[in-house]
Design an enzyme around this catalytic site. Structure first.
Site, PDB file in Angstrom:
ATOM      1  N   CYS A  17      36.649  36.446  39.451  1.00  0.00           N
ATOM      2  CA  CYS A  17      36.501  37.860  39.789  1.00  0.00           C
ATOM      3  C   CYS A  17      35.394  38.071  40.816  1.00  0.00           C
ATOM      4  O   CYS A  17      34.453  37.291  40.904  1.00  0.00           O
ATOM      5  CB  CYS A  17      36.169  38.672  38.534  1.00  0.00           C
ATOM      6  N   THR A  18      35.520  39.140  41.580  1.00  0.00           N
ATOM      7  CA  THR A  18      34.498  39.534  42.544  1.00  0.00           C
ATOM      8  C   THR A  18      34.607  41.026  42.787  1.00  0.00           C
ATOM      9  O   THR A  18      35.709  41.590  42.632  1.00  0.00           O
ATOM     10  CB  THR A  18      34.656  38.733  43.873  1.00  0.00           C
TER      11      THR A  18
END
Length: 246
Positions: free
Chosen positions: A212-213
């Site tokens: 995730c980012t």
């Protein structure tokens, strides 16, 4: 003539209603302040739980599973070994991420990843495991924050960095060749056997790391692609390849 308050030098008493109103406001402000302090403490405890305690719990769980895998390998004198265990198929080593060895298990569900491991995709696109020898894409996911945060430093990876996957019998050495800092979490094209979004157009032996980012969110996905450069056999001392030396 009756004396007035002015004549006697005394002030008129304030109405009782005003004093009661002022007291209610002060009490409301005090209660509201206490609620804010309580909410802040609860939020702080939640952050500590999410970013520290879940890491502690996940690392312990991953450590126990890793020990089982290595014990299983030690008991195996013949056969593929890495494909025979239900606890994990091998270990990922990424020096640039400075996260030690990461156990790799089947699946990318929250239940799997919360144990502080990396999981290989079985859905929506099935990963090609390197032990099969087939061309394809060895696609992996792990948390970036909390629950072990094994891919927390994925943004430190750059072109040419090594990614090594360890099994009972072999070391699979990959080199990073492309990075996608942000893409939709629904973009499954990054997981295909030939990841054309990475610039490759022909079948090969690829590895893909996803997480995730931005950090502490799950809005987008960060993607790193690598390509197999060689395979080393594991010797009796399990001497790591030069990419992991030091």
């Amino acid at each position: 003539m009756a004396a007035t308050a002015e004549d006697t030098g005394t002030s008129s008493p304030r109405p009782a209603g005003r004093r009661r109103g002022t007291g209610r406001i002060a009490m409301a402000v005090s209660v509201f302040g206490e609620l804010l302090i309580t909410a802040g403490l609860v939020l702080g405890l939640f952050v500590v739980y999410s970013l520290w305690w879940t890491n502690v719990v996940a690392d312990r769980a991953a450590g126990r599973q890793a020990d089982k895998v290595r014990e299983h390998w030690a008991e195996q004198d013949t056969g593929p070994g890495a494909l025979d265990t239900g606890e994990g198929i091998g270990f990922l080593h990424v020096p640039a991420m400075k996260n030690g060895e990461v156990l790799v298990e089947k699946g990318t569900s929250t239940k799997v990843l919360n144990d502080g491991v990396a999981g290989y995709y079985t859905d929506p696109v099935k990963a090609t495991l390197p032990m099969t020898g087939k061309e394809g894409n060895f696609t992996l996911a792990a948390h970036r924050d909390g629950h072990g945060a094994k891919f927390h430093n994925i943004d430190k990876l750059k072109q040419g960095d090594p990614i090594v996957f360890e099994t009972k019998d072999k070391w699979y050495v990959y080199k990073v060749y492309a990075v996608l800092p942000e893409t939709s979490k629904y973009n499954v094209d990054v997981l295909t056997p030939v990841p054309k979004e990475s610039g490759r157009t022909k079948p090969g032996h690829y590895i893909t790391l996803t997480t995730c980012t931005p950090v502490y969110t799950s809005r987008y996905r960060y993607v790193v692609w690598g390509e197999l450069v060689r395979v080393d056999r594991v010797d009796s001392a399990r001497t790591p390849p030069k990419e992991l030396a030091g």
